[in-house]
Enzyme design. Structure first.
Site, PDB file in Angstrom:
ATOM      1  N   LYS A 190      30.980  47.415  33.440  1.00  0.00           N
ATOM      2  CA  LYS A 190      31.805  48.628  33.574  1.00  0.00           C
ATOM      3  C   LYS A 190      33.167  48.297  32.981  1.00  0.00           C
ATOM      4  O   LYS A 190      34.008  47.674  33.622  1.00  0.00           O
ATOM      5  CB  LYS A 190      31.953  48.997  35.059  1.00  0.00           C
ATOM      6  N   GLY A 243      41.146  42.002  36.727  1.00  0.00           N
ATOM      7  CA  GLY A 243      42.019  43.146  36.943  1.00  0.00           C
ATOM      8  C   GLY A 243      43.109  42.788  37.938  1.00  0.00           C
ATOM      9  O   GLY A 243      43.489  41.624  38.069  1.00  0.00           O
ATOM     10  N   GLU A 265      39.397  37.153  38.185  1.00  0.00           N
ATOM     11  CA  GLU A 265      40.551  36.778  37.344  1.00  0.00           C
ATOM     12  C   GLU A 265      41.597  37.842  37.590  1.00  0.00           C
ATOM     13  O   GLU A 265      41.419  38.991  37.169  1.00  0.00           O
ATOM     14  CB  GLU A 265      40.175  36.773  35.862  1.00  0.00           C
ATOM     15  N   CYS A 299      47.719  38.941  31.559  1.00  0.00           N
ATOM     16  CA  CYS A 299      47.822  38.329  32.894  1.00  0.00           C
ATOM     17  C   CYS A 299      48.578  37.008  32.824  1.00  0.00           C
ATOM     18  O   CYS A 299      49.285  36.647  33.756  1.00  0.00           O
ATOM     19  CB  CYS A 299      46.434  38.105  33.459  1.00  0.00           C
ATOM     20  N   GLU A 396      54.322  41.467  39.482  1.00  0.00           N
ATOM     21  CA  GLU A 396      53.817  41.541  38.112  1.00  0.00           C
ATOM     22  C   GLU A 396      54.172  42.911  37.513  1.00  0.00           C
ATOM     23  O   GLU A 396      53.803  43.948  38.062  1.00  0.00           O
ATOM     24  CB  GLU A 396      52.305  41.364  38.117  1.00  0.00           C
TER      25      GLU A 396
HETATM   26  P1  NDP Z   1      42.705  47.361  37.796  1.00  0.00           P
HETATM   27  O1  NDP Z   1      42.504  46.319  38.827  1.00  0.00           O
HETATM   28  O2  NDP Z   1      43.229  48.666  38.204  1.00  0.00           O
HETATM   29  O3  NDP Z   1      41.330  47.696  37.042  1.00  0.00           O
HETATM   30  C1  NDP Z   1      40.467  46.713  36.575  1.00  0.00           C
HETATM   31  C2  NDP Z   1      39.060  47.278  36.538  1.00  0.00           C
HETATM   32  O4  NDP Z   1      38.650  47.580  37.869  1.00  0.00           O
HETATM   33  C3  NDP Z   1      38.939  48.592  35.763  1.00  0.00           C
HETATM   34  O5  NDP Z   1      37.677  48.633  35.121  1.00  0.00           O
HETATM   35  C4  NDP Z   1      39.017  49.632  36.869  1.00  0.00           C
HETATM   36  O6  NDP Z   1      38.457  50.886  36.566  1.00  0.00           O
HETATM   37  C5  NDP Z   1      38.224  48.931  37.958  1.00  0.00           C
HETATM   38  N1  NDP Z   1      38.472  49.450  39.296  1.00  0.00           N
HETATM   39  C6  NDP Z   1      39.532  50.176  39.742  1.00  0.00           C
HETATM   40  N2  NDP Z   1      39.373  50.456  41.063  1.00  0.00           N
HETATM   41  C7  NDP Z   1      38.210  49.891  41.441  1.00  0.00           C
HETATM   42  C8  NDP Z   1      37.498  49.808  42.679  1.00  0.00           C
HETATM   43  N3  NDP Z   1      37.972  50.365  43.799  1.00  0.00           N
HETATM   44  N4  NDP Z   1      36.327  49.132  42.727  1.00  0.00           N
HETATM   45  C9  NDP Z   1      35.830  48.546  41.608  1.00  0.00           C
HETATM   46  N5  NDP Z   1      36.452  48.596  40.404  1.00  0.00           N
HETATM   47  C10 NDP Z   1      37.621  49.244  40.320  1.00  0.00           C
HETATM   48  O7  NDP Z   1      43.554  46.626  36.714  1.00  0.00           O
HETATM   49  P2  NDP Z   1      44.007  47.158  35.304  1.00  0.00           P
HETATM   50  O8  NDP Z   1      42.836  47.621  34.545  1.00  0.00           O
HETATM   51  O9  NDP Z   1      45.078  48.151  35.559  1.00  0.00           O
HETATM   52  O10 NDP Z   1      44.559  45.822  34.581  1.00  0.00           O
HETATM   53  C11 NDP Z   1      45.805  45.327  34.837  1.00  0.00           C
HETATM   54  C12 NDP Z   1      45.758  44.220  35.872  1.00  0.00           C
HETATM   55  O11 NDP Z   1      44.724  43.273  35.588  1.00  0.00           O
HETATM   56  C13 NDP Z   1      47.019  43.403  35.898  1.00  0.00           C
HETATM   57  O12 NDP Z   1      47.403  43.183  37.210  1.00  0.00           O
HETATM   58  C14 NDP Z   1      46.635  42.070  35.250  1.00  0.00           C
HETATM   59  O13 NDP Z   1      47.361  40.951  35.583  1.00  0.00           O
HETATM   60  C15 NDP Z   1      45.243  41.923  35.622  1.00  0.00           C
HETATM   61  N6  NDP Z   1      44.552  41.114  34.627  1.00  0.00           N
HETATM   62  C16 NDP Z   1      44.216  39.822  34.908  1.00  0.00           C
HETATM   63  C17 NDP Z   1      43.631  39.033  33.967  1.00  0.00           C
HETATM   64  C18 NDP Z   1      43.222  37.622  34.255  1.00  0.00           C
HETATM   65  O14 NDP Z   1      42.513  37.038  33.463  1.00  0.00           O
HETATM   66  N7  NDP Z   1      43.648  37.019  35.344  1.00  0.00           N
HETATM   67  C19 NDP Z   1      43.344  39.532  32.619  1.00  0.00           C
HETATM   68  C20 NDP Z   1      43.708  40.893  32.437  1.00  0.00           C
HETATM   69  C21 NDP Z   1      44.292  41.643  33.406  1.00  0.00           C
HETATM   70  P3  NDP Z   1      39.386  51.999  35.882  1.00  0.00           P
HETATM   71  O15 NDP Z   1      39.373  51.667  34.468  1.00  0.00           O
HETATM   72  O16 NDP Z   1      38.782  53.286  36.204  1.00  0.00           O
HETATM   73  O17 NDP Z   1      40.753  51.876  36.505  1.00  0.00           O
END
Ligand code: NDP
Length: 492
Positions: A190, A243, A265, A299, A396
């Protein structure tokens, strides 16, 4: 819609929104679609499906059948290796289209996708293709009986759910798919609703490469619906998530139903320490791009800068000068180094944080405002006169905002660097070898870079301490996330 002159990408943008289930592009059981917005122009360039929980059911059932029925899980290691190499070949053959879709969707300049993310995606599949034939258990001696032949088997975990973010979309999909497929897991991916195009294109290439039906299934849409359904699904054996820390915690909760395995991650607020003996000619541009690359939506971004007081003015002045010359613009302009933020929400978040920083007493040395009338562009920004208790220093921001502070004492600098809920990356610049190794040992972070570093490397484990995550992607450890150990005792 004339978002692109690339004919392949234009064709892809106008395709019927659909999901990949059992190697077929199928319609959703619902009718809800999500607009795909080009963040540089704010124009709608395509649409994707907002999957229903019923769509997730079908995708999980397809993966389950491919795994339990053996069509995928019983393929030999050599077959998995060959398929992964074939997929890498197809990524390379389609690199222009992938880069085009990715920059239109995410905003980062196309040249970086062409030179970095897309070849990196092929490289990830090739790297894990190599591991497919190197998965084996061990023999062991029983402590109790010499009359037993004892060995372990490494087996794929089963069905792996994967939920990825929007900041480096293709890369994030490959970080998970490559080790999972090498291990023999069947997958349900997803991607982020903001940036699903490259994952869908990858789906086309997966089918073309010859993976059997159900080995990889892709559902798009709102994470609260489809992401949550994957995380909670009893027929999913493992979930890999990248995320925010906030959603990561929700994934952990959702996984308790069947105690599926979870790897995470998550976010970061990574420190960089610059010592007076550092090679400042290298340190200044590297620190600048460490926060401005991908508009800070990384991130691992070096978002907290601690500079020794003896060189503070020189280093921060150098980064401010670098920022003043940085070309911010749309991703199809070959001179652009920084593109827009991904969407209006992220633009509001970043400008909101800079306002908070100012109200807390930080000074804007450069930037601090939106750019242009159209597109989610934000200026490269440096905040000074900050302290460690400010929200801009602790939370962040995920934007091009560097918070720069002075230090005078090494132990104090290490303590301040480690004073964070996150522990993804820590960096330092010094010519002192002894100090470099001391820092490497003392930093509470999953990754340490001294005097530079490279982009993420599939052979080097990547992940975080503390609330930056669970587990490591890449390397042997990244493969192990998708394997489980079975101990076998046979009485002779
Ligand atoms: P989110 O946590 O909002 O979203 C990540 C993914 O999770 C998306 O596909 C999102 O869907 C999905 N999601 C949202 N809500 C839920 C839920 N309740 N249950 C399951 N899945 C869900 O993060 P962002 O996409 O906004 O990315 C930014 C964040 O990710 C930053 O905090 C960043 O640091 C972190 N990040 C960390 C990385 C790492 O390697 N450590 C790498 C990249 C980012 P939808 O698209 O619909 O929102």
């Amino acid at each position: 819609m004339t978002a692109t002159t690339n004919e392949d990408a234009a064709r892809f943008l106008s395709r019927r929104p659909s999901l990949l289930i059992n190697n077929e592009w199928v319609a959703s059981s619902g009718s809800d679609l999500i607009d795909v917005i080009n963040p540089a122009t704010e124009e709608t360039i395509s649409q994707i499906v907002n999957s229903t929980t019923d769509d997730v059911e079908k995708a999980v059932a397809a993966a389950r059948a491919a795994f339990d029925g053996g069509e995928w899980s019983q393929q030999s290691a050599g077959q998995r290796e060959a398929l992964l190499h074939k997929l890498a070949d197809l990524i390379e053959a389609n690199k222009e289209e992938l880069a085009e879709l990715e920059y239109l969707d995410n905003g980062k300049p196309r040249k970086f996708f062409l030179a970095g993310d897309v070849p990196g995606a092929a490289r990830n599949f090739r790297y894990f293709a190599g591991w497919a034939t190197k998965i084996y258990g061990q023999t062991a001696e029983s402590s109790y009986s010499p009359d037993h032949h004892v060995y372990t088997r490494k087996e794929p975990v089963g069905v792996a759910g994967m939920i990825t973010p929007w900041n480096v979309p293709l890369a994030m999909a490959t970080w998970k798919l490559a080790p999972a497929l090498a291990a023999g897991c069947a997958c349900v991916l997803k991607p982020a609703e903001e940036t699903s195009l490259s994952a869908l294109k990858l789906g086309e290439l997966i089918v073309e490469a010859g993976f059997p039906p159900g080995a990889v299934n892709i559902v798009t849409g709102d994470g609260v619906i489809s992401g949550a359904a994957i995380a909670a699904h009893d027929a999913v054996d493992k979930v890999a998530f990248t995320g925010s820390t906030k959603v990561g915690k929700m994934i952990v909760q959702a996984a308790t139903g069947n105690l599926k395995k979870v790897s995470l991650e998550l976010g970061g607020k990574s420190p960089t320490l610059v010592f007076p003996d550092a090679n400042l000619k290298k340190a200044i541009p590297t620190c600048a791009m460490g926060i401005f690359m991908n508009s800070g939506q990384i991130c691992a971004a070096g978002s907290r800068l601690y500079v020794h007081e003896k060189v503070f003015d020189e280093v921060v002045g150098g980064i401010v000068e670098f920022a003043s010359k940085l070309k911010v613009g749309p991703g199809d302009d070959p001179d652009s180094v920084m593109g827009p933020l991904v969407n209006q929400t992220q633009l509001d978040t970043v400008s909101g944080y800079v306002d908070i920083g100012k109200s807390e007493g930080a000074e804007v040395a450069i930037g601090g405002s939106r750019l242009y009338d159209r597109g989610y562009f934000y200026a490269p920004t440096v905040l000074v006169d900050a302290n460690d208790s400010m929200r801009v220093t602790r939370e962040e921001i995920f934007g091009p905002v560097l918070v720069a502070q002075k230090f005078s004492d090494t132990d104090e600098a290490i303590a301040r660097a480690n004073d964070s809920q996150y522990g993804l990356f820590a960096r330092a610049w010094t010519q002192d070898v002894s100090l470099a190794h001391t820092l490497a040992a003392k930093f509470k972070a999953g990754n340490v870079h001294i005097n530079g570093g490279t982009p993420p490397d599939p052979n080097i484990p990547f992940g975080g301490y503390k609330q930056s995550g669970w587990g490591r992607e890449f390397g042997r450890e990244g493969l192990d996330l998708y394997l489980q150990t079975k101990s076998v005792l046979i009485a002779i």
